[in-house]
Design an enzyme around this catalytic site. Structure first.
Site, PDB file in Angstrom:
ATOM      1  N   CYS A  87      48.881  18.090  10.580  1.00 10.27           N
ATOM      2  CA  CYS A  87      48.843  18.988  11.020  1.00 10.27           C
ATOM      3  C   CYS A  87      49.325  20.039   9.649  1.00 10.27           C
ATOM      4  CB  CYS A  87      49.030  19.264  12.686  1.00 10.27           C
ATOM      5  SG  CYS A  87      49.687  20.791  13.126  1.00 10.27           S
ATOM      6  N   HIS A 204      46.530  15.094  15.809  1.00 10.81           N
ATOM      7  CA  HIS A 204      48.344  14.314  15.567  1.00 10.81           C
ATOM      8  C   HIS A 204      47.457  13.001  16.622  1.00 10.81           C
ATOM      9  CE1 HIS A 204      50.579  17.547  14.384  1.00 10.81           C
ATOM     10  NE2 HIS A 204      49.617  18.368  15.322  1.00 10.81           N
ATOM     11  N   GLU A 206      49.505  10.886  15.987  1.00 15.55           N
ATOM     12  CA  GLU A 206      50.810   9.721  16.019  1.00 15.55           C
ATOM     13  C   GLU A 206      50.949  10.198  17.276  1.00 15.55           C
ATOM     14  OE1 GLU A 206      50.575  12.542  14.504  1.00 15.55           O
ATOM     15  OE2 GLU A 206      51.818  13.746  15.347  1.00 15.55           O
TER      16      GLU A 206
END
Lengths: 230, 81
Positions: A87, A204, A206
């Site tokens: 990002c 994302h 994560e």
């Protein structure tokens, strides 16, 4: 094997990345403050996390790109060590010229925060080796500037070299304009540099590494680099 | 010494913001508007350099930070008091 998560003023996904590496994958990981001018020799992979470094002033990543740590990140990459930008991290790597292209404002002009699907385009990289070719991953995006742009000749080079890692797709893996959330050229959601050691992606991973968070589709990206560094 | 810097998207790069502004102008009955491009305006005040050197340095500022050459171009204008 050791990971470093770079923290800029305004980073807000640094703890998520740290958590995945430390608690989900039981790896050695350290935070690296953006004022640092020396990254420890034993760090093998740096992660530039998501967030809004320097308030996205001027352009996303434009100011962070001149943080003291970035000269070190460039050296780190030049040595052939591994760098991941997620990002805002992707935006910073583009501004720094470590990855081609630029992330422009979404064509809807809106901040978009939702789950999307991305298709894995190249599994022969340290960041995707644990994925299956054509596998569709579900993970969130959360950005206003994710509209990836490169000129035509650069796009052709990326395609020819297999540097496109992920494309926005339907849940069935169909890459269409309908599945493109932000206007990115050729539905591109993530790329790798020509040397294969620096990658960036807007979604994302994560945030989807544990069932309690709604999915584990992001895990493959982290386990790929972990296995690669072995 | 003052310089005005205009940073604009290159021709050929889509400008969704400009399009939104144009649509709004059309809905306000400014139907004659055919195209809108939105850019940035940056005002720089500089200390004590000869004019030519100052301009060269502003040029460098644009290349290094103020504009992203992948999508943007810039124009520099010196403002005389």
């Amino acid at each position: 094997m050791k990971f470093g998560v770079v923290v800029f003023p305004g980073s807000n996904c640094d703890h998520d990345c740290h958590h995945v590496l430390k608690n989900v994958l039981s790896k050695d990981v350290t935070y690296i403050w953006h004022k640092t001018t020396a990254v420890d020799d034993d760090v093998d992979c740096l992660i530039l996390p998501g967030g809004f470094s320097y308030g996205d002033y001027l352009r996303t990543g434009a100011i962070a790109r001149f943080s003291p740590v970035m000269a070190e990140v460039e050296q780190f990459a030049k040595k052939g060590k591994y760098v991941m930008g997620i990002c805002n991290g992707f935006q910073i790597l583009c501004e720094a010229g470590l990855l081609p292209g630029v992330l422009m404002m979404n064509n809807s002009l809106k901040f978009i925060c939702k789950n999307v699907h991305i298709r894995v385009e190249n599994i022969h990289t340290p960041f995707t080796s644990k994925c299956r070719k054509g596998e569709v991953l579900k993970m969130p995006i959360a950005h206003k500037d994710g509209n990836y742009f490169v000129d035509e000749s650069t796009l052709k080079r990326l395609e020819d070299n297999g540097q496109v890692l992920f494309r926005y797709s339907t849940p069935d893996g169909d890459v269409s304009s309908k599945a493109n959330p932000n206007g990115s050229v050729a539905n591109i959601a993530g790329v790798v540099n020509a040397e294969g050691n620096v990658m960036g992606m807007m979604p994302h991973p994560e945030r989807v590494c544990e069932p309690i968070l709604g999915g584990t589709d992001g895990l493959g990206i982290f386990t790929s680099i972990v296995e690669f560094l072995g | 010494m003052r310089f005005n810097v205009y940073v604009t998207l290159k021709r050929g790069v889509l400008d969704p913001q400009g399009k939104a502004v144009m649509d709004a102008l059309h809905s306000l009955h400014f139907g004659e508007v055919r195209d809108v491009r939105v850019g940035k305006f940056i005002e720089l005040n500089l200390d004590g350099l000869p004019e030519q050197e100052a301009r060269a340095r502003v040029e460098k500022m644009c290349q290094e930070l103020l504009a992203n050459p992948v999508i943007e171009e810039f124009r520099i204008e010196e403002v005389r008091a």
